[in-house]
Scaffold this active site. Structure first.
Site, short mmCIF file in Angstrom:
data_model
loop_
_atom_site.label_atom_id
_atom_site.label_comp_id
_atom_site.label_asym_id
_atom_site.label_seq_id
_atom_site.Cartn_x
_atom_site.Cartn_y
_atom_site.Cartn_z
N GLU A 183 -39.26 1.60 23.58
CA GLU A 183 -38.02 2.13 24.59
C GLU A 183 -38.24 3.66 24.94
O GLU A 183 -37.32 4.18 25.50
CB GLU A 183 -36.59 1.78 24.14
CG GLU A 183 -36.28 2.70 22.76
CD GLU A 183 -36.81 2.21 21.48
OE1 GLU A 183 -36.10 2.83 20.65
OE2 GLU A 183 -37.53 1.25 21.42
N ASN B 104 -31.09 -5.48 21.63
CA ASN B 104 -31.77 -6.48 21.26
C ASN B 104 -30.87 -7.32 20.48
O ASN B 104 -31.03 -8.53 20.48
CB ASN B 104 -33.07 -6.14 20.92
CG ASN B 104 -33.98 -5.58 21.96
OD1 ASN B 104 -33.85 -6.12 23.02
ND2 ASN B 104 -34.96 -4.76 21.48
N HIS C 195 -33.65 -10.43 23.03
CA HIS C 195 -34.93 -9.56 23.53
C HIS C 195 -34.81 -9.70 24.94
O HIS C 195 -35.30 -8.67 25.72
CB HIS C 195 -36.17 -10.16 22.71
CG HIS C 195 -36.13 -9.66 21.39
ND1 HIS C 195 -36.47 -8.32 21.11
CD2 HIS C 195 -36.14 -10.39 20.34
CE1 HIS C 195 -36.60 -8.27 19.67
NE2 HIS C 195 -36.30 -9.52 19.07
N ASP D 112 -35.32 -6.84 27.58
CA ASP D 112 -36.40 -6.28 28.54
C ASP D 112 -35.67 -6.09 29.97
O ASP D 112 -36.40 -5.23 30.56
CB ASP D 112 -37.16 -7.81 28.63
CG ASP D 112 -38.06 -8.16 27.57
OD1 ASP D 112 -38.33 -7.28 26.70
OD2 ASP D 112 -38.47 -9.19 27.30
N ASP E 278 -36.01 8.67 25.88
CA ASP E 278 -35.96 7.35 24.78
C ASP E 278 -34.57 7.01 24.88
O ASP E 278 -33.65 7.56 25.27
CB ASP E 278 -35.92 8.12 23.40
CG ASP E 278 -36.09 6.62 22.30
OD1 ASP E 278 -36.94 6.13 22.46
OD2 ASP E 278 -34.90 6.38 21.94
#
Length: 556
Positions: free
Chosen positions: A470, A435, A440, A444, A427
């Site tokens: 994530e 973010n 965002h 990505d 994680d």
């Protein structure tokens, strides 16, 4: 080989073997081969029928020509039998006896001619005793001379009423006693010695001796310089050789004979050859249309003629079939060119069959091209949909469903083969802040970069997938706890060491927390349980301050 390698190779081999495009290719190739074989079979049947037709036409011409030549040979036999009968029982006609008696008054002259009724019989043309005595092959025996001359007059009567056919130049009886009877008249009696000398020195006369022709059979001889084919036979009586009966056929006469025999017996050219393979006559009227053979082709034909009485041979675009004649020492050839064959019935059928095959093949290829394109597009679409169904569109690695399916299959295989099996849960730390701070799109980029680092660090047999926002999971078949921890640590270090360009001039550094579980801890190969354990250890790593790997539970 690692378990996942085996699975991957089997899947690839199965897909390659049953690829729709491959199946379409095999089907169309099979149809093309079958259609070609069927067409070829029909072509072979047509070829056999064509060959049979050519042989039938040739046989018809051979039989017709043989009958005409046989008639000439039988006529020669008839004359010989008549001569032998006359030698055995001479006629007692006074006129005939008086005519023969006059020979004693002429025998010493260089040349002479005896005749008693020129309207009924042919004259005897002869030379002197001196001429006969100078030639070893001649003999004038007075004891049998009168009988022979009487028989020769009777022969002259038979020759007069049985004049040679249009194709024969002459019929002649040549005696060893110094005279001859011929249907071919002389211009003047002074030509008798020259003519007689030519006759008795001709090969067809000299080769009829008892030594050269022991069976006393019919002989055929080609005189190329004179353009004559001669058929001859000896005349014997009471074991004495009296002379030779012969018929001369001109090349032009044989040509007429051959053309009459051909008639309506098919297309192509017919050629008559003697036993030395010398061309005697052709059915072609125009000289420029006559087929000629070079030395190599002549050698090929000659070698085939030695083995069988009937046969055929292909010489380039020409089809040649041949057959020996029964009553002539020679062979008849029929030459049919490709152009003539194309204009015939079999040629038209063959061309139509070829065009149909070409049309069918063109349609088949066109259909194959269209279907191949459709199948290929459908396969690509199916492959694309399948890929989308099995992969995460952002990170381009396995999605949750694909990962779980492959992980369970690998777990079962490792359990069956008693191999280690480990699971890794990852994680990204503080991903929400990325973010919130950069947007965002930057998030990505971070996810994509992290996925690329994970897949480039794990082994080829390992399987990685994205199981949450994530959150990632890695399945490690064949890896025990220690090796799994080493791999996890490499992943953590690589992610932590890299700066990620999130905007044009801004970079971000991110870390990852990892939890690791192994089947050997409790001899449990259930993937979901191992994934749950790894997930719990992941949260322990979070609680311990993030950016670390946890492979064991905390001791309480």
């Amino acid at each position: 080989m690692q378990p996942d390698d085996i699975v991957r190779k089997e899947v690839f081999s199965a897909r390659h073997r049953f690829h729709p495009g491959r199946v379409v290719n095999i089907c169309f190739i099979a149809v093309l081969i079958v259609s070609t074989l069927l067409t070829w079979r029909e072509a072979v049947v047509l070829e056999d029928a064509y060959a049979a037709t050519q042989h039938t036409h040739l046989e018809n011409v051979v039989n017709s020509l043989d009958r005409q030549l046989q008639f000439s040979v039988e006529k020669l036999l008839f004359f010989r039998n008549g001569m032998q009968d006359a030698l055995e029982t001479p006629l007692a006609a006074p006129v005939l006896h008086d005519t023969v008696s006059r020979f004693n008054d002429l025998r010493n002259k260089p040349f002479w001619q005896l005749a008693f009724d020129e309207r009924r019989t042919l004259p005897l043309n002869g030379i002197s005793d001196a001429f006969v005595q100078q030639t070893t092959s001649l003999i004038r025996d007075d004891e049998r001379l009168e009988k022979e001359m009487s028989a020769a007059f009777e022969m002259g009567y038979l020759l007069r009423i049985n004049a040679p056919a249009a194709h024969a130049k002459r019929i002649v009886y040549v005696s060893r006693a110094g005279f001859y009877v011929s249907t071919d008249p002389i211009d003047t009696v002074r030509d008798i010695p020259t003519r007689y000398y030519q006759l008795v020195t001709s090969p067809w006369f000299t080769q009829q001796s008892e030594r050269d022709n022991r069976p006393r059979s019919v002989r055929w001889l080609t005189l190329i310089n004179e353009k004559i084919v001669n058929v001859s036979m000896p005349v014997d009586y009471q074991r004495d050789w009296y002379g030779v009966l012969a018929i001369d056929f001109t090349f032009q006469g044989l040509k007429k004979l051959l053309q009459d025999a051909v008639g309506d017996n098919g297309e192509g050219e017919f050629q008559l050859y003697d036993n030395s393979f010398t061309l005697l006559a052709t059915s072609e009227s125009v000289a420029s249309h006559v087929n000629h053979f070079d030395e190599r082709e002549r050698a090929q034909i000659a070698s085939t003629l030695e083995n069988d009485t009937v046969g055929e041979i292909r010489l380039g675009s020409r089809y040649v079939n041949w057959q020996h004649l029964d009553h002539f020492d020679g062979v008849l050839l029929r030459i049919h060119t490709l152009r003539e064959g194309a204009h015939g019935d079999f040629g038209s059928i063959t061309i139509a069959l070829t065009l149909l095959w070409l049309l069918f093949t063109a349609m088949l290829i066109g259909s194959w091209f269209v279907i191949r394109r459709m199948v290929s597009n459908m396969y690509r679409l199916q492959h694309s949909l399948q890929w989308q169904a099995w992969h995460d569109p952002l990170t381009r690695i396995n999605n949750r469903g694909a990962l779980f399916e492959r992980a369970k299959a690998l777990a079962k295989r490792c359990e069956q083969q008693h191999q280690p099996y480990s699971v890794m849960q990852l994680d990204l730390d503080h991903f929400k802040s990325v973010n919130d701070r950069y947007g965002h799109q930057a998030g990505d980029k971070v996810l994509t970069h992290a996925a690329r680092l994970i897949t480039s660090t794990i082994r080829e047999a390992d399987v990685a997938g994205r199981v949450g926002g994530e959150e990632f999971c890695v399945v490690l078949p064949g890896a025990g706890p220690e090796e799994a921890m080493r791999i996890a640590e490499r992943i953590r270090a690589r992610i932590n060491d890299r700066e990620i360009l999130v905007k044009k001039s801004q970079t971000a550094r991110i870390s990852v927390s990892i939890g690791v579980s192994s089947a050997r801890e409790s001899d449990n190969y259930d993937f979901e349980q191992l994934q749950s354990i790894a997930d719990a250890r992941l949260y322990q790593a979070k609680q311990r301050g993030r950016n670390q790997v946890v492979g064991q539970d905390e001791k309480k």
